[in-house]
Design a protein around this motif. Structure first.
Motif, mmCIF file in Angstrom:
data_model
loop_
_atom_site.group_PDB
_atom_site.id
_atom_site.type_symbol
_atom_site.label_atom_id
_atom_site.label_comp_id
_atom_site.label_asym_id
_atom_site.label_seq_id
_atom_site.Cartn_x
_atom_site.Cartn_y
_atom_site.Cartn_z
ATOM 1 N N PHE A 37 -17.727 3.962 14.024
ATOM 2 C CA PHE A 37 -18.151 2.654 14.494
ATOM 3 C C PHE A 37 -18.315 2.717 16.006
ATOM 4 O O PHE A 37 -17.818 3.634 16.663
ATOM 5 N N ARG A 38 -18.978 1.720 16.536
ATOM 6 C CA ARG A 38 -19.027 1.579 17.995
ATOM 7 C C ARG A 38 -19.025 0.106 18.366
ATOM 8 O O ARG A 38 -19.457 -0.746 17.589
ATOM 9 N N GLN A 39 -18.527 -0.132 19.570
ATOM 10 C CA GLN A 39 -18.477 -1.492 20.082
ATOM 11 C C GLN A 39 -18.871 -1.481 21.546
ATOM 12 O O GLN A 39 -18.191 -0.878 22.380
ATOM 13 N N ALA A 40 -19.971 -2.153 21.827
ATOM 14 C CA ALA A 40 -20.440 -2.304 23.203
ATOM 15 C C ALA A 40 -19.800 -3.553 23.794
ATOM 16 O O ALA A 40 -19.391 -4.456 23.056
ATOM 17 N N PRO A 41 -19.724 -3.638 25.129
ATOM 18 C CA PRO A 41 -19.110 -4.805 25.763
ATOM 19 C C PRO A 41 -19.778 -6.104 25.319
ATOM 20 O O PRO A 41 -21.009 -6.222 25.346
ATOM 21 N N GLY A 42 -18.975 -7.045 24.884
ATOM 22 C CA GLY A 42 -19.482 -8.345 24.485
ATOM 23 C C GLY A 42 -20.158 -8.377 23.129
ATOM 24 O O GLY A 42 -20.724 -9.398 22.737
ATOM 25 N N LYS A 43 -20.094 -7.274 22.399
ATOM 26 C CA LYS A 43 -20.745 -7.216 21.091
ATOM 27 C C LYS A 43 -19.733 -6.905 20.004
ATOM 28 O O LYS A 43 -18.618 -6.487 20.264
ATOM 29 N N GLU A 44 -20.153 -7.098 18.773
ATOM 30 C CA GLU A 44 -19.298 -6.807 17.637
ATOM 31 C C GLU A 44 -19.224 -5.298 17.406
ATOM 32 O O GLU A 44 -20.067 -4.532 17.848
ATOM 33 N N ARG A 45 -18.198 -4.915 16.676
ATOM 34 C CA ARG A 45 -18.058 -3.522 16.291
ATOM 35 C C ARG A 45 -18.976 -3.246 15.097
ATOM 36 O O ARG A 45 -18.933 -3.969 14.101
ATOM 37 N N ASP A 46 -19.794 -2.218 15.212
ATOM 38 C CA ASP A 46 -20.796 -1.924 14.200
ATOM 39 C C ASP A 46 -20.540 -0.586 13.518
ATOM 40 O O ASP A 46 -20.169 0.392 14.164
ATOM 41 N N PHE A 47 -20.803 -0.559 12.231
ATOM 42 C CA PHE A 47 -20.729 0.682 11.468
ATOM 43 C C PHE A 47 -21.918 1.580 11.833
ATOM 44 O O PHE A 47 -23.053 1.101 11.965
ATOM 45 N N LEU A 48 -21.646 2.878 11.973
ATOM 46 C CA LEU A 48 -22.703 3.835 12.277
ATOM 47 C C LEU A 48 -22.928 4.819 11.134
ATOM 48 O O LEU A 48 -24.063 5.039 10.702
ATOM 49 N N ALA A 49 -21.855 5.428 10.675
ATOM 50 C CA ALA A 49 -21.977 6.477 9.664
ATOM 51 C C ALA A 49 -20.633 6.686 8.994
ATOM 52 O O ALA A 49 -19.589 6.388 9.576
ATOM 53 N N GLY A 50 -20.676 7.191 7.789
ATOM 54 C CA GLY A 50 -19.442 7.481 7.073
ATOM 55 C C GLY A 50 -19.612 8.679 6.170
ATOM 56 O O GLY A 50 -20.735 9.021 5.759
ATOM 57 N N ILE A 51 -18.491 9.313 5.855
ATOM 58 C CA ILE A 51 -18.507 10.482 4.993
ATOM 59 C C ILE A 51 -17.204 10.522 4.206
ATOM 60 O O ILE A 51 -16.135 10.213 4.749
ATOM 61 N N ASN A 52 -17.293 10.880 2.937
ATOM 62 C CA ASN A 52 -16.046 11.058 2.198
ATOM 63 C C ASN A 52 -15.581 12.503 2.361
ATOM 64 O O ASN A 52 -16.335 13.360 2.834
ATOM 65 N N TRP A 53 -14.341 12.759 2.018
ATOM 66 C CA TRP A 53 -13.761 14.043 2.375
ATOM 67 C C TRP A 53 -14.398 15.206 1.632
ATOM 68 O O TRP A 53 -14.435 16.319 2.124
ATOM 69 N N SER A 54 -14.949 14.945 0.446
ATOM 70 C CA SER A 54 -15.642 16.012 -0.277
ATOM 71 C C SER A 54 -17.008 16.301 0.326
ATOM 72 O O SER A 54 -17.614 17.334 0.042
ATOM 73 N N GLY A 55 -17.503 15.367 1.144
ATOM 74 C CA GLY A 55 -18.819 15.533 1.744
ATOM 75 C C GLY A 55 -19.960 15.135 0.839
ATOM 76 O O GLY A 55 -21.125 15.223 1.213
#
Length: 124
Positions: A37-55
């Motif tokens: 995730f990322r959060q810029a100043p004054g903005k909400e935290r946004d999902f970027l990418a995800g991966i499960n452990w098996s890939g």
């Protein structure tokens, strides 16, 4: 219980690349999805990418498809976020987080454990 530690942030110029790391520890880490995730100043935290452990399951938000790549090294218990062609608007604090594999990957409320974050600043 899962512990997460991010690293790899820094100050770069537009067009540069960075690779963030998320070192995970915990007895049942294989039962978790790791999201970025990322959060810029004054903005909400946004999902970027995800991966499960098996890939076998990877998800990206549309805004980073083609520029960001998520991967994991099972032996090192580490998940990476490779970020290419960085833009000033990518400037934010980047977090990794862990969610049960039974929860929706792209939903922030799925994530129970969070790292402390790492700052990425992209200058123009």
């Amino acid at each position: 219980q899962v512990q997460l530690v991010e690293s790899g942030g820094g100050l770069v110029q537009a067009g540069d690349s960075l690779r963030l790391s998320c070192a995970a520890s915990g007895r049942t880490i294989s039962l978790y999805t790791i999201g970025w995730f990322r959060q810029a100043p004054g903005k909400e935290r946004d999902f970027l990418a995800g991966i499960n452990w098996s890939g076998g399951n990877i998800l990206y938000t549309d805004s980073v498809k083609g520029r960001f790549t998520v991967s994991r090294d099972v032996a090192k218990n580490t998940v990476y976020l490779q970020m290419n062609s960085l833009k000033p608007e990518d400037t934010a604090v980047y977090y990794c987080a862990a969610a049960s594999i039974f929860q929706p990957m792209g939903v922030m409320t799925s994530y129970s454990y969070w790292g402390q974050g790492t700052q990425v600043t992209v200058s123009s």
